[in-house]
Design a protein around this motif. Sequence first.
Motif, PDB file in Angstrom:
ATOM      1  N   VAL A  61      28.077 -11.840   9.997  1.00 55.42           N
ATOM      2  CA  VAL A  61      28.667 -13.086  10.485  1.00 55.42           C
ATOM      3  C   VAL A  61      29.416 -12.855  11.791  1.00 55.42           C
ATOM      4  N   SER A  62      30.165 -11.750  11.875  1.00 52.56           N
ATOM      5  CA  SER A  62      30.927 -11.480  13.099  1.00 52.56           C
ATOM      6  C   SER A  62      29.996 -11.211  14.284  1.00 52.56           C
ATOM      7  N   LEU A  63      28.914 -10.453  14.060  1.00 51.06           N
ATOM      8  CA  LEU A  63      27.971 -10.183  15.147  1.00 51.06           C
ATOM      9  C   LEU A  63      27.249 -11.454  15.583  1.00 51.06           C
ATOM     10  N   ARG A  64      26.880 -12.270  14.622  1.00 48.46           N
ATOM     11  CA  ARG A  64      26.196 -13.520  14.962  1.00 48.46           C
ATOM     12  C   ARG A  64      27.116 -14.443  15.745  1.00 48.46           C
ATOM     13  N   THR A  65      28.382 -14.501  15.342  1.00 53.39           N
ATOM     14  CA  THR A  65      29.342 -15.328  16.070  1.00 53.39           C
ATOM     15  C   THR A  65      29.556 -14.803  17.481  1.00 53.39           C
TER      16      THR A  65
END
Length: 214
Positions: free
Chosen positions: A196-200
């Motif tokens: 989720v953090s990388l996608r954000t």
Amino acid sequence: MDAWLSEYHLVEDGTLHGDPLPEMGGMMIAGVVMKSQATKSTKDPLLRIELNHLNGQLPNLDLFNSVVRIAGKGKFALHSTVYGVRDMEQGGTDWHMLVPLRAMYTQAFIAVEGIHSVMGKYGVQAITVAVPSLTSYPLRHSARLLEAIARSLNNVLERFHQSYFLYILASSDNFVSIAYFMPIIGGVLLPLLMFVSLRTSFSLRHYLTLKGFT
């Protein structure tokens, strides 16, 4: 029960209206609700214990262990069951893994288990003890069991604050501490959080590129 406890602990709640108490005692150490099982057991009498508080909270483990050990000793000789599971060690046929599975399910999806659940709202450690029916277990023994539990709680010098409040019961005699299952949950959730953090981060970078900030 909720209204009485709110008056006893001087908690103001607009949804509850209880009569003022003429007198109040000291600090409540714990609460034990006793009821009789409706059906007669065809095998050895069992003691059924309900322990979930509101929204999956649990009572202090010392209280639960005290009741289980008192019931299993001496003239009482009662096997204790939790979450309605009776495995082969207790003369039943249930799968032993049903205890932790039902523990996690009820803590997640069942808000109130019994009258004792309301006591946890006011910081009172409480459980419900369902003694065998009168046709399979003498009333005298049930009353003495309640007396023994009350005497053990009367010897407590302070509130229950040691032991565990976050645990999963594996049986009436075994439990899994938070120190064991929380790292596992963290390991399972870590890849999801990283994704989720990388996608954000990539989405934000793409947005800034389109707006001409980079």
